[in-house]
Write a protein that holds these residues in place. Structure first.
Motif, PDB file in Angstrom:
ATOM      1  N   LEU A 294       0.827  -1.208   0.000  1.00  0.00           N
ATOM      2  CA  LEU A 294       0.000   0.000   0.000  1.00  0.00           C
ATOM      3  C   LEU A 294       0.859   1.255   0.000  1.00  0.00           C
ATOM      4  CD1 LEU A 294      -2.854  -1.074   2.428  1.00  0.00           C
ATOM      5  CD2 LEU A 294      -2.992  -0.775  -0.049  1.00  0.00           C
ATOM      6  N   ASN A 295       1.954   1.246   0.761  1.00  0.00           N
ATOM      7  CA  ASN A 295       2.869   2.387   0.748  1.00  0.00           C
ATOM      8  C   ASN A 295       3.456   2.589  -0.644  1.00  0.00           C
ATOM      9  OD1 ASN A 295       2.589   3.092   3.444  1.00  0.00           O
ATOM     10  ND2 ASN A 295       4.174   1.680   4.105  1.00  0.00           N
ATOM     11  N   LEU A 296       3.841   1.502  -1.284  1.00  0.00           N
ATOM     12  CA  LEU A 296       4.380   1.601  -2.635  1.00  0.00           C
ATOM     13  C   LEU A 296       3.326   2.096  -3.618  1.00  0.00           C
ATOM     14  CD1 LEU A 296       6.571  -1.613  -2.738  1.00  0.00           C
ATOM     15  CD2 LEU A 296       7.352   0.755  -2.638  1.00  0.00           C
ATOM     16  N   LEU A 297       2.088   1.700  -3.406  1.00  0.00           N
ATOM     17  CA  LEU A 297       1.005   2.179  -4.259  1.00  0.00           C
ATOM     18  C   LEU A 297       0.873   3.687  -4.160  1.00  0.00           C
ATOM     19  CD1 LEU A 297      -1.435   1.729  -6.125  1.00  0.00           C
ATOM     20  CD2 LEU A 297      -2.800   1.336  -4.075  1.00  0.00           C
ATOM     21  N   VAL A 298       0.914   4.204  -2.931  1.00  0.00           N
ATOM     22  CA  VAL A 298       0.816   5.651  -2.741  1.00  0.00           C
ATOM     23  C   VAL A 298       1.992   6.346  -3.423  1.00  0.00           C
ATOM     24  CG1 VAL A 298       0.914   7.494  -1.017  1.00  0.00           C
ATOM     25  CG2 VAL A 298      -0.550   5.511  -0.641  1.00  0.00           C
ATOM     26  N   ILE A 299       3.198   5.819  -3.227  1.00  0.00           N
ATOM     27  CA  ILE A 299       4.373   6.410  -3.864  1.00  0.00           C
ATOM     28  C   ILE A 299       4.235   6.333  -5.383  1.00  0.00           C
ATOM     29  CG2 ILE A 299       6.854   6.137  -4.228  1.00  0.00           C
ATOM     30  CD1 ILE A 299       6.985   5.242  -1.260  1.00  0.00           C
ATOM     31  N   GLY A 300       3.706   5.219  -5.892  1.00  0.00           N
ATOM     32  CA  GLY A 300       3.502   5.088  -7.333  1.00  0.00           C
ATOM     33  C   GLY A 300       2.518   6.106  -7.861  1.00  0.00           C
ATOM     34  N   LEU A 301       1.459   6.348  -7.113  1.00  0.00           N
ATOM     35  CA  LEU A 301       0.487   7.351  -7.535  1.00  0.00           C
ATOM     36  C   LEU A 301       1.106   8.737  -7.549  1.00  0.00           C
ATOM     37  CD1 LEU A 301      -2.658   6.065  -5.634  1.00  0.00           C
ATOM     38  CD2 LEU A 301      -2.237   5.957  -8.095  1.00  0.00           C
ATOM     39  N   VAL A 302       1.918   9.018  -6.544  1.00  0.00           N
ATOM     40  CA  VAL A 302       2.583  10.311  -6.478  1.00  0.00           C
ATOM     41  C   VAL A 302       3.566  10.451  -7.643  1.00  0.00           C
ATOM     42  CG1 VAL A 302       4.214  11.683  -5.120  1.00  0.00           C
ATOM     43  CG2 VAL A 302       2.250  10.627  -4.013  1.00  0.00           C
ATOM     44  N   ALA A 303       4.339   9.406  -7.897  1.00  0.00           N
ATOM     45  CA  ALA A 303       5.275   9.460  -9.017  1.00  0.00           C
ATOM     46  C   ALA A 303       4.532   9.627 -10.334  1.00  0.00           C
ATOM     47  CB  ALA A 303       6.132   8.199  -9.046  1.00  0.00           C
ATOM     48  N   GLY A 304       3.359   9.027 -10.444  1.00  0.00           N
ATOM     49  CA  GLY A 304       2.548   9.209 -11.644  1.00  0.00           C
ATOM     50  C   GLY A 304       2.146  10.649 -11.845  1.00  0.00           C
ATOM     51  N   ALA A 305       2.018  11.396 -10.741  1.00  0.00           N
ATOM     52  CA  ALA A 305       1.658  12.811 -10.861  1.00  0.00           C
ATOM     53  C   ALA A 305       2.745  13.596 -11.585  1.00  0.00           C
ATOM     54  CB  ALA A 305       1.403  13.410  -9.473  1.00  0.00           C
ATOM     55  N   VAL A 306       3.998  13.162 -11.463  1.00  0.00           N
ATOM     56  CA  VAL A 306       5.092  13.813 -12.186  1.00  0.00           C
ATOM     57  C   VAL A 306       4.814  13.767 -13.680  1.00  0.00           C
ATOM     58  CG1 VAL A 306       7.525  13.570 -12.843  1.00  0.00           C
ATOM     59  CG2 VAL A 306       6.855  13.315 -10.475  1.00  0.00           C
ATOM     60  N   LEU A 307       4.220  12.690 -14.106  1.00  0.00           N
ATOM     61  CA  LEU A 307       4.012  12.474 -15.530  1.00  0.00           C
ATOM     62  C   LEU A 307       2.794  13.203 -16.065  1.00  0.00           C
ATOM     63  CD1 LEU A 307       4.758   8.672 -15.417  1.00  0.00           C
ATOM     64  CD2 LEU A 307       6.318  10.533 -15.956  1.00  0.00           C
ATOM     65  N   ARG A 308       2.000  13.796 -15.173  1.00  0.00           N
ATOM     66  CA  ARG A 308       0.804  14.514 -15.593  1.00  0.00           C
ATOM     67  C   ARG A 308       1.011  16.011 -15.476  1.00  0.00           C
ATOM     68  NH1 ARG A 308      -1.870  11.505 -11.720  1.00  0.00           N
ATOM     69  NH2 ARG A 308      -2.323  13.494 -10.774  1.00  0.00           N
ATOM     70  N   ASP A 309       2.025  16.526 -16.138  1.00  0.00           N
ATOM     71  CA  ASP A 309       2.267  17.969 -16.153  1.00  0.00           C
ATOM     72  C   ASP A 309       2.317  18.570 -14.764  1.00  0.00           C
ATOM     73  OD1 ASP A 309       0.177  18.065 -19.008  1.00  0.00           O
ATOM     74  OD2 ASP A 309       2.354  17.985 -18.955  1.00  0.00           O
TER      75      ASP A 309
ATOM     76  N   GLN B 111      11.396  19.918 -14.205  1.00  0.00           N
ATOM     77  CA  GLN B 111      11.973  19.911 -15.552  1.00  0.00           C
ATOM     78  C   GLN B 111      13.367  19.257 -15.544  1.00  0.00           C
ATOM     79  OE1 GLN B 111      12.391  23.787 -17.297  1.00  0.00           O
ATOM     80  NE2 GLN B 111      12.832  22.960 -19.314  1.00  0.00           N
ATOM     81  N   GLU B 112      14.172  19.597 -14.553  1.00  0.00           N
ATOM     82  CA  GLU B 112      15.500  18.993 -14.438  1.00  0.00           C
ATOM     83  C   GLU B 112      15.400  17.477 -14.252  1.00  0.00           C
ATOM     84  OE1 GLU B 112      17.256  21.041 -11.130  1.00  0.00           O
ATOM     85  OE2 GLU B 112      17.332  22.943 -12.218  1.00  0.00           O
ATOM     86  N   PHE B 113      14.441  17.061 -13.447  1.00  0.00           N
ATOM     87  CA  PHE B 113      14.260  15.632 -13.207  1.00  0.00           C
ATOM     88  C   PHE B 113      13.897  14.920 -14.508  1.00  0.00           C
ATOM     89  CE2 PHE B 113      11.818  11.863 -12.111  1.00  0.00           C
ATOM     90  CZ  PHE B 113      12.672  11.236 -11.228  1.00  0.00           C
ATOM     91  N   MET B 114      12.953  15.490 -15.247  1.00  0.00           N
ATOM     92  CA  MET B 114      12.518  14.853 -16.493  1.00  0.00           C
ATOM     93  C   MET B 114      13.652  14.828 -17.529  1.00  0.00           C
ATOM     94  SD  MET B 114       9.593  13.714 -15.762  1.00  0.00           S
ATOM     95  CE  MET B 114       8.865  13.236 -17.309  1.00  0.00           C
ATOM     96  N   GLN B 115      14.514  15.840 -17.523  1.00  0.00           N
ATOM     97  CA  GLN B 115      15.659  15.841 -18.427  1.00  0.00           C
ATOM     98  C   GLN B 115      16.682  14.786 -18.021  1.00  0.00           C
ATOM     99  OE1 GLN B 115      16.997  19.904 -18.255  1.00  0.00           O
ATOM    100  NE2 GLN B 115      15.532  20.587 -19.810  1.00  0.00           N
TER     101      GLN B 115
ATOM    102  N   ARG C  77      15.202   6.682  -8.434  1.00  0.00           N
ATOM    103  CA  ARG C  77      14.528   7.957  -8.731  1.00  0.00           C
ATOM    104  C   ARG C  77      14.638   8.915  -7.548  1.00  0.00           C
ATOM    105  NH1 ARG C  77      11.150   4.162 -11.287  1.00  0.00           N
ATOM    106  NH2 ARG C  77       9.688   4.067  -9.561  1.00  0.00           N
ATOM    107  N   LEU C  78      14.521   8.385  -6.331  1.00  0.00           N
ATOM    108  CA  LEU C  78      14.642   9.216  -5.142  1.00  0.00           C
ATOM    109  C   LEU C  78      16.038   9.838  -5.061  1.00  0.00           C
ATOM    110  CD1 LEU C  78      13.532  10.297  -2.458  1.00  0.00           C
ATOM    111  CD2 LEU C  78      14.241   8.143  -1.404  1.00  0.00           C
ATOM    112  N   ALA C  79      17.064   9.060  -5.346  1.00  0.00           N
ATOM    113  CA  ALA C  79      18.437   9.577  -5.295  1.00  0.00           C
ATOM    114  C   ALA C  79      18.624  10.719  -6.294  1.00  0.00           C
ATOM    115  CB  ALA C  79      19.436   8.450  -5.569  1.00  0.00           C
ATOM    116  N   VAL C  80      18.077  10.565  -7.487  1.00  0.00           N
ATOM    117  CA  VAL C  80      18.173  11.638  -8.487  1.00  0.00           C
ATOM    118  C   VAL C  80      17.432  12.869  -7.993  1.00  0.00           C
ATOM    119  CG1 VAL C  80      17.479  12.356 -10.822  1.00  0.00           C
ATOM    120  CG2 VAL C  80      18.526  10.117 -10.469  1.00  0.00           C
ATOM    121  N   GLY C  81      16.228  12.670  -7.465  1.00  0.00           N
ATOM    122  CA  GLY C  81      15.451  13.794  -6.946  1.00  0.00           C
ATOM    123  C   GLY C  81      16.164  14.520  -5.818  1.00  0.00           C
TER     124      GLY C  81
END
Length: 155
Positions: free
Chosen positions: A17-32, A62-66, A113-117
């Motif tokens: 469930l924790n990973l699901l929440v993190i996955g949903l949050v990470a998905g928000a990165v992909l939605r502008d 933007q830096e993260f996506m690059q 991904r966390l380390a990059v962030g």
């Protein structure tokens, strides 16, 4: 022994469930930029990204996506991971090794991904003027004082 197995299953479900929440949050990165165009808890940096000025949040995203253009593919991978995890959780007999393996794979990918962030966040903070850094610290302190319940109220 039955009690120990129940605890392991509950732990596995909790982690999932924790990973699901993190996955949903990470998905928000992909939605502008996620809800309200904000980074919010993306990259699991929570209060740090929320304390950034809007321009810094946008630049960080933007830096993260690059730096990680494969992030778009990560959403598909996360969905596949969770499908596999849900199947493993429902399987009889229950295979705890399979669940551990799926969760470990998800954790590894998220840790990268966390380390990059985190690296990008520290770079952004390092580039701030002393005044901007102090304002960031004030917003961070205020956000920590109010806690996560404010996020549901529109930030």
């Amino acid at each position: 022994m039955r009690n120990g197995k129940g605890v392991r299953i509950a732990l596995a479900i909790s982690v999932a469930l924790n990973l699901l929440v993190i996955g949903l949050v990470a998905g928000a990165v992909l939605r502008d930029g996620g809800p309200r165009g904000r980074m919010g808890n993306d990259l699991a940096l929570g209060p740090f990204t929320e304390a950034l000025a809007p321009a810094d949040r946008a630049a960080l995203r933007q830096e993260f996506m690059q730096r990680m253009p494969e992030m778009r593919d990560a959403r598909r991978q996360m969905r596949a991971d969770f499908k596999g995890l849900l199947l493993a959780l429902r399987a009889e007999p229950f295979d705890v090794a399979a669940v551990r393996g799926l969760i470990a794979g998800q954790s590894e990918r998220m840790a990268g991904r966390l380390a990059v962030g985190q690296d990008l966040l520290v770079g952004r903070i390092e580039a701030m003027t002393p005044e901007a850094r102090a304002a960031f610290a004030d917003r961070l302190e205020e956000g920590l004082r109010r806690g996560p319940e404010r996020r549901g109220a529109g930030g």
